[in-house]
Design a protein around this motif. Structure first.
Motif, PDB file in Angstrom:
ATOM      1  N   MET A  88       0.855  -1.183   0.000  1.00 17.46           N
ATOM      2  CA  MET A  88       0.000   0.000   0.000  1.00 17.46           C
ATOM      3  C   MET A  88       0.891   1.233   0.000  1.00 17.46           C
ATOM      4  O   MET A  88       0.928   1.981   0.978  1.00 17.46           O
ATOM      5  N   LEU A  89       1.632   1.396  -1.083  1.00 17.17           N
ATOM      6  CA  LEU A  89       2.565   2.517  -1.158  1.00 17.17           C
ATOM      7  C   LEU A  89       2.228   3.381  -2.363  1.00 17.17           C
ATOM      8  O   LEU A  89       1.592   2.933  -3.306  1.00 17.17           O
ATOM      9  N   ILE A  90       2.689   4.604  -2.317  1.00 14.14           N
ATOM     10  CA  ILE A  90       2.450   5.540  -3.411  1.00 14.14           C
ATOM     11  C   ILE A  90       3.794   5.841  -4.054  1.00 14.14           C
ATOM     12  O   ILE A  90       4.594   6.600  -3.517  1.00 14.14           O
ATOM     13  N   MET A  93       5.832   9.248  -4.378  1.00 13.60           N
ATOM     14  CA  MET A  93       6.083  10.022  -3.165  1.00 13.60           C
ATOM     15  C   MET A  93       7.326   9.511  -2.437  1.00 13.60           C
ATOM     16  O   MET A  93       7.777   8.393  -2.666  1.00 13.60           O
ATOM     17  N   LEU A 101       1.551   9.472   5.924  1.00 11.40           N
ATOM     18  CA  LEU A 101       0.212   9.653   5.344  1.00 11.40           C
ATOM     19  C   LEU A 101      -0.887   9.198   6.317  1.00 11.40           C
ATOM     20  O   LEU A 101      -0.877   8.079   6.804  1.00 11.40           O
ATOM     21  N   GLY A 102      -1.817  10.104   6.590  1.00  9.45           N
ATOM     22  CA  GLY A 102      -2.916   9.785   7.489  1.00  9.45           C
ATOM     23  C   GLY A 102      -2.612  10.122   8.933  1.00  9.45           C
ATOM     24  O   GLY A 102      -3.491  10.088   9.792  1.00  9.45           O
ATOM     25  N   GLU A 104      -0.159  12.810   9.712  1.00  8.86           N
ATOM     26  CA  GLU A 104       0.867  13.802   9.414  1.00  8.86           C
ATOM     27  C   GLU A 104       1.149  14.693  10.615  1.00  8.86           C
ATOM     28  O   GLU A 104       0.217  15.232  11.210  1.00  8.86           O
ATOM     29  N   ARG A 157       3.676   3.822  13.535  1.00  7.19           N
ATOM     30  CA  ARG A 157       2.379   3.882  14.217  1.00  7.19           C
ATOM     31  C   ARG A 157       2.403   3.074  15.512  1.00  7.19           C
ATOM     32  O   ARG A 157       1.356   2.669  16.016  1.00  7.19           O
TER      33      ARG A 157
ATOM     34  N   ARG B 173      -2.634  14.347   1.313  1.00 10.63           N
ATOM     35  CA  ARG B 173      -3.753  13.403   1.219  1.00 10.63           C
ATOM     36  C   ARG B 173      -4.406  13.475  -0.157  1.00 10.63           C
ATOM     37  O   ARG B 173      -4.803  12.452  -0.708  1.00 10.63           O
ATOM     38  N   ARG B 175      -2.944  14.231  -2.989  1.00 14.68           N
ATOM     39  CA  ARG B 175      -2.090  13.503  -3.934  1.00 14.68           C
ATOM     40  C   ARG B 175      -2.227  12.002  -3.718  1.00 14.68           C
ATOM     41  O   ARG B 175      -2.234  11.222  -4.668  1.00 14.68           O
ATOM     42  N   ALA B 176      -2.331  11.622  -2.447  1.00 16.88           N
ATOM     43  CA  ALA B 176      -2.400  10.189  -2.154  1.00 16.88           C
ATOM     44  C   ALA B 176      -3.653   9.557  -2.764  1.00 16.88           C
ATOM     45  O   ALA B 176      -3.572   8.485  -3.358  1.00 16.88           O
ATOM     46  N   GLU B 179      -3.134   9.039  -6.439  1.00 17.28           N
ATOM     47  CA  GLU B 179      -2.127   8.079  -6.879  1.00 17.28           C
ATOM     48  C   GLU B 179      -2.527   6.654  -6.535  1.00 17.28           C
ATOM     49  O   GLU B 179      -2.365   5.741  -7.335  1.00 17.28           O
ATOM     50  N   ASN B 180      -2.969   6.452  -5.314  1.00 18.70           N
ATOM     51  CA  ASN B 180      -3.295   5.100  -4.863  1.00 18.70           C
ATOM     52  C   ASN B 180      -4.357   5.175  -3.772  1.00 18.70           C
ATOM     53  O   ASN B 180      -4.041   5.173  -2.586  1.00 18.70           O
ATOM     54  N   GLU B 182      -6.412   3.138  -2.606  1.00 23.52           N
ATOM     55  CA  GLU B 182      -6.472   2.017  -1.673  1.00 23.52           C
ATOM     56  C   GLU B 182      -5.481   2.227  -0.531  1.00 23.52           C
ATOM     57  O   GLU B 182      -5.804   2.014   0.638  1.00 23.52           O
ATOM     58  N   ALA B 183      -4.269   2.663  -0.902  1.00 26.73           N
ATOM     59  CA  ALA B 183      -3.269   2.926   0.130  1.00 26.73           C
ATOM     60  C   ALA B 183      -3.729   4.057   1.031  1.00 26.73           C
ATOM     61  O   ALA B 183      -3.544   4.015   2.248  1.00 26.73           O
ATOM     62  N   ALA B 184      -4.352   5.072   0.435  1.00 28.33           N
ATOM     63  CA  ALA B 184      -4.829   6.198   1.235  1.00 28.33           C
ATOM     64  C   ALA B 184      -5.897   5.733   2.216  1.00 28.33           C
ATOM     65  O   ALA B 184      -5.888   6.105   3.381  1.00 28.33           O
ATOM     66  N   THR B 186      -6.299   2.742   3.426  1.00 31.33           N
ATOM     67  CA  THR B 186      -5.655   1.948   4.462  1.00 31.33           C
ATOM     68  C   THR B 186      -5.033   2.842   5.516  1.00 31.33           C
ATOM     69  O   THR B 186      -4.936   2.475   6.675  1.00 31.33           O
ATOM     70  N   ALA B 187      -4.584   4.027   5.097  1.00 31.38           N
ATOM     71  CA  ALA B 187      -3.961   4.946   6.045  1.00 31.38           C
ATOM     72  C   ALA B 187      -5.019   5.765   6.783  1.00 31.38           C
ATOM     73  O   ALA B 187      -4.693   6.725   7.470  1.00 31.38           O
ATOM     74  N   ILE B 189      -7.628   7.505   5.456  1.00 35.31           N
ATOM     75  CA  ILE B 189      -8.102   8.727   4.795  1.00 35.31           C
ATOM     76  C   ILE B 189      -9.442   8.457   4.124  1.00 35.31           C
ATOM     77  O   ILE B 189      -9.635   7.399   3.512  1.00 35.31           O
TER      78      ILE B 189
END
Lengths: 501, 308
Positions: A88-90, A93, A101-102, A104, A157, B173, B175-176, B179-180, B182-184, B186-187, B189
């Motif tokens: 689960m990476l972007i 970035m 992320l989430g 911050e 986390r 957030r 940008r996230a 881009e992805n 699903e990853a956002a 999971t974090a 958002i």
């Protein structure tokens, strides 16, 4: 003390019972493996623990306290981190941006405090020996390093319990070694680790306890020291698994394939340098090596997907250098590609359609007038799906809906059905379960008995060792060494793979 | 003919860049969050119409401005509902809005003012800002001296947008999710909410860009007032690789090209229709030269199914 106790967890998806009253006890500061074949329910139960799904029944206890985990955020708040099989990476970035992320850190005016975050990430990375540069862009990192970013994300986390889903599936043998060192360090620092896997050797090497699952049920939980590959495999599959394949004595016959001085340059980088070898009828020649050392190019050249710069390919005494893929297939050279989704089949096609790819243009699948002969196509699929035990054996089902193992069996069925004289097979058992692995290995050996020449490319040394008559080790586009089945030594081959002779 | 290539051309180019900059920055927020917004042109038309009507009816251009932004946001919200909540094809939804923008203002304008093509001239335009000292300096005076307040606002939005996108948690957030997602998710958002924010911003800014045309640059709404500027803004955005600074450059190229074609009309002996084509042909050439090189946000245009 148990870090996690799952009690009588039950979860139903539509018609399937994914988890059936499963109990799992995970001791604190241990590495706990959960194993089972694809579809055994091991990922589901961990996703329940991580709050992705809600159990229909059952309880979760963390460090002796009963907890409700309604979503991943609850799991994170309770010190649980999960590294998914698909990261689960972007990619564009930075490491830091991905990790924060989430969560911050911001100043009072809402501005990101990247410097502080980088500092903390660097500290964490050093503490666990992860060697991650917080300013690097994720897309510039290797898969192994990206995985560490995921681990850092959980540590950032404050995770105490780390769940890793099939963590070694994407790693090279060397990366696996480093990865295990990281896991041991995490354990020694007090973390509890759960790994979901189906690789038995890894379970035996790294874990303290192991839980075995089959068809949504727990079939056993035992200390790893009391387990062996045989015990675990039998529990997983539910029947006796033959680890020693029945390998007949076959005397190699005439030369089927002979390549001389193959060299190729792709994107200005030399990928193959003067590669020469011979392969005889009834012989399995293994190509070992860390991926990316020229194996892909070698396969593509032999199957007509890549043009050679210099060198000659002889097949049954005929020069087939740089022939097209179709001409090569017509000469009964079968190809089972490493990446089945990209090169082996079309996921939106039906099983019957995928079963004729590459042979679709001629009889019996195509009528002389150019129309497809659907009765024959379905009949062909029906027979092959049954013969090669593809489940479910339905010709009209989209191939994309099958499990990895069944997709692979489908490709094997297609390629074997045309009676090849030379089989080029790459990573034949990647990402598929033990039952399917056993089946495919036996199929390869049966071809050998029928005097077919087999070129086996694999990153799994164990696979090469158990199947090959001879093995070539590739390193940076060259043949770094050759060993016979009799003199095969894991240690020695491993050294050759990394450039030490 | 060379006498037309003077500083006044640049100044006029900057003015004509303004609606492009506003719309393109709006588009940037939307696309960086993963929602393709080809409705920019339609939103500009709605903004221009609403701005002109409200400015005329209230005799206050500021109310017109606010109304244009509000309606821009509302139209964008419709695009958002279709493409975020209902996961519709974003190009189809955007096209629908562009088609509506052809018809609705004409119908309303006919009902209100008995004319399908123009609205009455507004009494007051948005103020022109004279920078006191600079406007008296010869060259700088011509270049920077006097512009509508919206021109300054648009140019100020460029660094501000960059800052928001790169330096704030909101931007990270945004940008996230582009881009992805699903990853956002999971974090932790809320992907849908972030995408709505982004689409709203694009509506506010594109509506403002439209209002510029009818109550700052001109003084009434005329049919097809945007003349495809929403699409040129998208082109500038792609040219600018979805970054504010380069997008500004793209907008200025097109703005100056537009100013050039206006000034060159009648000066050189080419039919006026061909001269008017110039900025559009330039767009095609620039895009053809750039296509495929920009990093497009990975999830741009792909609907996302959120868990809850």
């Amino acid at each position: 003390m148990f870090a996690v106790r799952l009690k009588q967890i039950t979860k139903r998806f539509a018609q399937t019972l994914a988890n059936d009253a499963v109990d799992i006890n995970i001791r604190q500061e241990t590495i706990h493996a959960i194993i089972g074949e694809n579809g055994a329910g091991k990922t589901t139960i961990m996703e329940i623990l991580y709050g992705f799904y809600q159990a229909d029944a059952g309880e979760i206890e963390l460090f002796g306290e009963k907890k409700e985990i309604a979503n991943p955020q609850d799991a994170i708040d309770n010190g649980i981190g999960m590294v998914h099989q698909h990261f689960m990476l972007i990619p564009p970035m930075t490491v830091t941006e991905n990790i924060i992320l989430g969560l911050e850190p911001i100043s009072r005016s809402g501005i990101l405090q990247l410097v502080q975050a980088e500092e903390r990430i660097r500290t964490l990375s050093d503490e666990y020996g992860l060697e991650i540069d917080p300013q690097a862009k994720v897309e510039d990192l290797s898969v192994g390093l990206q995985q560490r970013v995921e681990i850092l994300k959980a540590l950032y986390r404050d995770a105490e319990i780390l769940i890793l889903d099939e963590p070694t599936a994407v790693l090279t043998p060397l990366e696996v070694k480093e990865f295990f060192q990281i896991l041991r360090r995490l354990k020694s620092q007090g973390k509890t680790i759960v790994i979901i896997t189906h690789k038995l050797e890894e379970v035996l090497e790294i874990s303290d306890d192991v839980t075995v699952m089959r068809n949504g049920k727990k079939v056993g939980e035992l200390p790893t020291k009391d387990a062996s590959a045989n015990i675990l495999a039998n529990m997983m599959v539910g029947r006796e698994v033959l680890f020693s394949l029945s390998k007949n004595d076959v005397t190699p016959g005439n030369t089927t394939l002979k390549v001389e001085n193959l060299s190729v340059t792709v994107n200005d980088k030399p990928r193959l340098k003067n590669v020469s070898f011979e392969l005889k009828e009834g012989e399995i020649l293994g190509i070992a090596g860390v991926e990316g050392n020229g194996q892909t190019e070698l396969v593509e050249i032999l199957t007509g997907l890549l043009k050679l710069d210099t060198g000659t390919v002889w097949y049954l005494g005929e020069d087939i250098t740089n022939l097209s893929a179709r001409k090569i297939r017509e000469k009964r050279i079968a190809h089972i590609p490493a990446d089945r989704k990209a090169h082996g089949f079309l996921s939106t096609y039906t099983n019957a359609e995928n079963q004729i790819l590459g042979f679709h243009y001629r009889e019996p699948f195509c009528r002389p007038n150019g129309f497809l002969n659907f009765p024959n196509i379905r009949e062909n699929a029906k027979n092959l799906l049954k013969k090669f035990d593809v489940r479910p054996p339905l010709p009209d089902l989209q191939t994309g809906t099958l499990s990895g193992g069944n997709q692979q069996k489908l490709i094997v069925a297609r390629e074997f059905s045309r009676h090849p004289r030379l089989l080029i097979i790459a990573q034949p058992t990647r990402g598929i379960d033990i039952g399917a692995i056993e089946f495919i290995h036996q199929q390869i050996l049966d071809l050998r008995t029928e005097k077919v020449a087999v070129l086996l490319i694999s990153a799994e040394l164990e696979e090469i060792r158990s199947l090959s008559d001879r093995t070539l080790v590739m390193f940076e586009g060259e043949i770094a060494g050759e060993v016979s089945a009799a003199t095969f030594d894991m240690e020695k081959v491993g050294m050759m793979m990394t450039g030490h002779r | 003919m060379w006498e037309i290539l003077d500083l006044e051309l640049i100044a006029s180019g900057l003015r004509l860049s303004t609606p492009l900059i506003l719309a393109a920055l709006g588009g940037m927020f939307s696309e960086r969050a993963g929602v393709v917004n080809i409705a920019l042109d339609g939103i500009m038309i709605f903004g221009a119409f609403t701005g002109a009507v409200v400015a005329y009816e209230t005799a206050n251009p500021w109310y017109g401005l606010l109304a244009a932004m509000a309606l821009g946001g509302l139209v964008a919200h419709i695009h958002g509902i279709a493409s975020i909540r209902y996961q519709a094809d974003q190009v189809v939804s955007g096209t629908a809005i562009n088609l509506l923008a052809i018809g609705v203002p004409a119908v309303l304008s006919n009902a209100l003012y008995n004319s399908t093509t123009v609205t009455p001239n507004i009494q007051l335009m948005l103020p022109i800002i004279h920078i006191p000292i600079i406007s008296s300096i010869p060259i700088l005076g011509t270049l920077l001296g006097k512009y509508s307040i919206l021109v300054f606002f648009a140019f100020a939005m460029v660094p501000l947008s960059w800052f928001v996108i790169q330096k704030t948690s909101f931007g990270l957030r945004l940008r996230a999710v582009g881009e992805n997602p699903e990853a956002a998710e999971t974090a932790g958002i809320n992907v849908y909410l972030m995408r709505y924010y982004a689409v709203w911003i694009s509506g506010l800014l594109a509506g403002l860009g439209g209002a510029f045309l009818s109550i700052a640059h001109g003084s009434s709404y005329v049919n097809n007032i945007s003349a495809g500027r929403g699409f040129i803004a998208l082109a500038a955005l792609i040219f600018g690789r979805y970054t504010p600074k380069l997008t500004l450059v793209g907008c200025m190229i097109f703005g100056i090209a537009d100013a050039f074609q206006i000034r060159v009309q009648g000066v050189i002996p080419i039919p006026v229709q061909f001269i008017q084509m110039f900025p559009y042909v330039l767009t095609m050439i620039v895009l053809a030269g750039l296509m495929g090189r920009a990093h497009v946000p990975a999830a741009d245009g792909i609907p996302y199914a959120q868990a809850k």
